[in-house]
Scaffold this active site. Sequence first.
Site, PDB file in Angstrom:
ATOM      1  CB  SER A  73      -0.962   0.011   1.194  1.00  0.00           C
ATOM      2  OG  SER A  73      -2.068  -0.821   0.930  1.00  0.00           O
ATOM      3  CE  LYS A  76      -4.670   1.689  -0.661  1.00  0.00           C
ATOM      4  NZ  LYS A  76      -3.994   0.392  -0.493  1.00  0.00           N
ATOM      5  CB  SER A 139      -4.764   1.757   3.656  1.00  0.00           C
ATOM      6  OG  SER A 139      -3.793   1.300   2.746  1.00  0.00           O
TER       7      SER A 139
END
EC number: 3.4.16.4
Length: 403
Positions: A73, A76, A139
């Site tokens: 993640s 992101k 997230s």
Amino acid sequence: MNTIFSARIMKRLALTTALCTAFISAAHADDLNIKTMIPGVPQIDAESYILIDYNSGKVLAEQNADVRRDPASLTKMMTSYVIGQAMKAGKFKETDLVTIGNDAWATGNPVFKGSSLMFLKPGMQVPVSQLIRGINLQSGNDACVAMADFAAGSQDAFVGLMNSYVNALGLKNTHFQTVHGLDADGQYSSARDMALIGQALIRDVPNEYSIYKEKEFTFNGIRQLNRNGLLWDNSLNVDGIKTGHTDKAGYNLVASATEGQMRLISAVMGGRTFKGREAESKKLLTWGFRFFETVNPLKVGKEFASEPVWFGDSDRASLGVDKDVYLTIPRGRMKDLKASYVLNSSELHAPLQKNQVVGTINFQLDGKTIEQRPLVVLQEIPEGNFFGKIIDYIKLMFHHWFG
């Protein structure tokens, strides 16, 4: 007296405490002056890591920082950067409503099973401001898909934008295949590149970055905490950035904290545990703040030196830098810093353009040059009139003949 070496002229200037200097990598602690007393980098339990200063960009510690790993993640961060750049360009606003499509619905997408979600449903109309928080704080993989569709028309098109920014930022070991960071063949990044993405977020899209310090977000009655546990650590002033985890990636964390005017960015990839990535990041940040400082010795427009000019409408040129200089040095060594400059030629002849590079500034510690910056002309100097140039020609001839 000036001494000429191969048509280059060196002028030594001892600087006062206003001048400072450059980077010394903590990865090479043996090179430090013994009176600095900087211990080695703490033992970091992770596959790769890096610690950089935000302003100077200097690397204070690193291990396997260029090894390509699964970012999870942390991806992101680039999703957030693309969104921030689009909003900065006026392509959409925080108040715009996004209609959620089926591809952002977790129930209809098995790939989302067990992953981080904002819990969107098809047909919902959600403000951009909430989707951004769903990405940065929760997230949410579904929020990434919704914003990608809205901002670029499709996930593939948005991934194309992400990789365009990878190239623009000069990242050497990063390529994205998804907008959210779930495992995908051919998707990778490195600790160094992730730290640089963090630096770009802070520098280029500060409004977007400011969201990362928010500790919680509630959407549709579901309250979720920011996954960056360092935000609750009172011993550090952490204000971002992003966590990431998959079985393949391990536990990742890019963190940034400030102390006074100094800001550090750490990137830890392949950590062993959820809490371990926080503990290892804290070790790096604490060590960096304790043993280093970042100073701003020269500012844009401030004269560093002046030199005679021939054949111009001014007799002297003010010289300095074309951008603020930030240097990261061992804490307590500022009083030992010196600087000198070298001209590219023994004489300056008009015309001279503003910000024209005419030499190099050398920052020195313990007699060693540890950082350099271009020396530029601060104001344009046009050619002088005909009679003035004749007089300068005569003066210059005498100067050459008699020294």
